[in-house]
Write a protein that holds these residues in place. Sequence first.
Motif, mmCIF file in Angstrom:
data_model
loop_
_atom_site.group_PDB
_atom_site.id
_atom_site.type_symbol
_atom_site.label_atom_id
_atom_site.label_comp_id
_atom_site.label_asym_id
_atom_site.label_seq_id
_atom_site.Cartn_x
_atom_site.Cartn_y
_atom_site.Cartn_z
ATOM 1 N N TYR A 32 0.838 -1.191 0.000
ATOM 2 C CA TYR A 32 0.000 0.000 0.000
ATOM 3 C C TYR A 32 0.874 1.241 0.000
ATOM 4 N N LEU A 50 -13.588 6.420 -7.155
ATOM 5 C CA LEU A 50 -12.266 5.854 -7.396
ATOM 6 C C LEU A 50 -11.848 6.159 -8.827
ATOM 7 N N TRP A 67 -0.474 -0.190 -9.541
ATOM 8 C CA TRP A 67 -1.143 0.439 -8.414
ATOM 9 C C TRP A 67 -2.610 0.708 -8.762
ATOM 10 N N VAL A 68 -3.489 0.426 -7.795
ATOM 11 C CA VAL A 68 -4.929 0.623 -7.966
ATOM 12 C C VAL A 68 -5.416 1.587 -6.885
ATOM 13 N N HIS A 69 -6.147 2.603 -7.295
ATOM 14 C CA HIS A 69 -6.805 3.523 -6.351
ATOM 15 C C HIS A 69 -7.997 2.763 -5.777
ATOM 16 N N TYR A 70 -7.906 2.342 -4.500
ATOM 17 C CA TYR A 70 -8.882 1.399 -3.958
ATOM 18 C C TYR A 70 -9.821 1.983 -2.919
ATOM 19 N N ALA A 71 -9.564 3.178 -2.419
ATOM 20 C CA ALA A 71 -10.431 3.722 -1.378
ATOM 21 C C ALA A 71 -10.347 5.237 -1.358
ATOM 22 N N PHE A 82 -3.741 3.796 -2.423
ATOM 23 C CA PHE A 82 -3.411 2.854 -3.491
ATOM 24 C C PHE A 82 -2.945 1.535 -2.897
ATOM 25 N N ARG A 83 -3.135 0.453 -3.673
ATOM 26 C CA ARG A 83 -2.608 -0.858 -3.300
ATOM 27 C C ARG A 83 -2.304 -1.652 -4.568
ATOM 28 N N ARG A 84 -1.487 -2.690 -4.379
ATOM 29 C CA ARG A 84 -1.200 -3.650 -5.437
ATOM 30 C C ARG A 84 -0.659 -4.920 -4.789
#
Length: 95
Positions: A32, A50, A67-71, A82-84
């Motif tokens: 994260y 998002l 990386w994904v914008h998750y929240a 972000f998380r991956r």
Amino acid sequence: SAVSTSPTVDFSSTTMPQIQYSEKYYDDVMEYRHVVLPPDIAKQLPKNQLLSEAEWRDLKVQQSRGWVHYAVHRPEPHIMLFRRPRTDTADATQN
């Protein structure tokens, strides 16, 4: 009469607050990070939505792929979360 010329001034690194990137932090399977946007960029964020990778890259957020914008952190919407999947595990680092 003499024409005065002003020196060109580069304001890009002096007056505009910069995007700030946190260090990575981890759980068992994901890594994260959070990205803090300066006010001039944060005002471009859609409310409670998002963003896709193309959308956050359009805001000049620069990160490696995956990386994904998750929240959305509603008390502080200018902080993007972000998380991956982890890239530091033994499987990922062996050549």
